[in-house]
Design an enzyme around this catalytic site. Structure first.
Site, mmCIF file in Angstrom:
data_model
loop_
_atom_site.group_PDB
_atom_site.id
_atom_site.type_symbol
_atom_site.label_atom_id
_atom_site.label_comp_id
_atom_site.label_asym_id
_atom_site.label_seq_id
_atom_site.Cartn_x
_atom_site.Cartn_y
_atom_site.Cartn_z
ATOM 1 N N ASP A 234 22.147 83.155 72.878
ATOM 2 C CA ASP A 234 22.202 84.450 73.565
ATOM 3 C C ASP A 234 22.145 84.237 75.078
ATOM 4 O O ASP A 234 21.640 83.213 75.545
ATOM 5 C CB ASP A 234 21.012 85.324 73.146
ATOM 6 C CG ASP A 234 21.056 85.674 71.669
ATOM 7 O OD1 ASP A 234 22.141 85.586 71.070
ATOM 8 O OD2 ASP A 234 19.990 86.032 71.124
HETATM 9 N N1 URA Z 1 18.244 83.120 67.647
HETATM 10 C C1 URA Z 1 18.339 84.146 68.530
HETATM 11 O O1 URA Z 1 17.838 85.235 68.282
HETATM 12 N N2 URA Z 1 18.977 83.913 69.678
HETATM 13 C C2 URA Z 1 19.522 82.727 70.012
HETATM 14 O O2 URA Z 1 20.086 82.575 71.096
HETATM 15 C C3 URA Z 1 19.410 81.676 69.081
HETATM 16 C C4 URA Z 1 18.772 81.905 67.896
#
Ligand code: URA
Length: 289
Positions: free
Chosen positions: A101
């Site tokens: 993310d």
């Molecule tokens: N899980 C999440 O919620 N975000 C990420 O970036 C990776 C794993």
């Protein structure tokens, strides 16, 4: 391909510096000096750059310490992507393996090895990924157990068992070292935890690790420091898992993917080529060795 592209693909220098070096006579092709940067060469040609042999590697593997605020994508019209953090003269066929993310930091593998990416990402591969996280609220053994048993996260996601470890709460300084660009909100939670709850060395000791111990309480009611290992990689997986137990992830950093571990010496935004040993590790994770 062009001689300067051959050398640029192998990250020997920027395209403009390579052209200069070639014109100055610092490059040989099959034993003869070649001064034309546009001379046609084959991948199998024996090429030296300042006397050093440069082999054309078809596959490249890069480890990036992803900073906050950058999109995991190959390109985007508006936002900065992880590819923008690499050398502008990089090969154009590189892409990130999987997605972090925008606000998640840490280990991201970038390669042009499509088959490896496919193998690491396909659901049946179950490649372990470990993250460190700060969670708003109190993560206790009940949550450890719920995650270990596999969690029905929402209508679409039934998570596989995940290993959750509760760590002692870091000081503000330790948290800043572990999590780049700590959010104001997280900072405030940590300050509150250390001030109001007056955490002592003794209750910190209780939470050294939840491994191999009985039931434990979280070291702080307002914020928890944990690591979590998951074997799959669904969209916002970790955030959704914590939402399912009414908690919120406030900082998230990936530390490992398969047998690959984030290099501590890489500052956020920095990258480096994988070592030969790391390439073997990740190829084995993808069952390609
Ligand atoms: N899980 C999440 O919620 N975000 C990420 O970036 C990776 C794993």
């Amino acid at each position: 391909m062009r001689l300067d592209k051959f050398l640029a693909d192998m990250n020997m220098d920027s395209r403009s510096n390579l052209k200069k070096a070639i014109r100055k006579g610092n490059v040989t092709v099959n034993g003869s000096q070649v001064k034309d940067p546009g001379a046609g060469v084959e991948r199998t040609d024996r090429i030296t750059y300042f006397g050093q042999e440069v082999r054309y590697e078809t596959e490249q593997y890069i480890m990036l310490n992803k900073p906050k605020g950058v999109l995991t994508a190959t390109m985007d019209k508006k936002q900065e992507t992880v590819m923008d953090l690499l050398d502008p003269d990089r090969r154009k066929d590189l892409f990130p393996v999987g997605r972090l993310d925008r606000d998640t930091t840490g280990l991201l593998l970038i390669t042009n090895h499509g088959e490896l990416a496919h193998r690491l990402l396909r659901p049946k591969s179950h490649v372990d990924k470990t993250y460190q996280a700060l969670i708003r609220g109190c993560v206790d053994e009940k949550i450890v157990e719920a995650f270990a048993g596999g969690l029905q996260v929402d209508a679409e996601l039934s998570a596989m068992p995940a290993k959750l470890v509760i760590h002692p709460l870091p000081t503000l300084q330790e948290a800043e070292e572990r999590f780049p660009d700590l959010e104001e909100e997280t900072r405030a939670l940590l300050e509150q935890a250390w001030m109001e709850e007056n955490l002592s060395a003794s209750n910190q000791k209780d939470a050294t690790s939840s491994e191999g111990k009985g039931l434990q309480n979280c070291p702080s009611k307002v914020i928890s420091y944990i690591s979590i290992t998951i074997h799959e990689g669904k969209f916002h997986q970790i955030k959704r898992m914590f939402e399912a137990v009414d908690m919120e992830v406030v900082e998230l950093k990936r530390i490992t993917m398969g047998g690959l571990t984030l290099d501590d010496d890489l500052a956020p935004g920095e990258s480096r080529a994988l070592t030969e040993e790391e390439v073997s590790i990740i190829l084995s994770d993808g069952k390609l060795l």
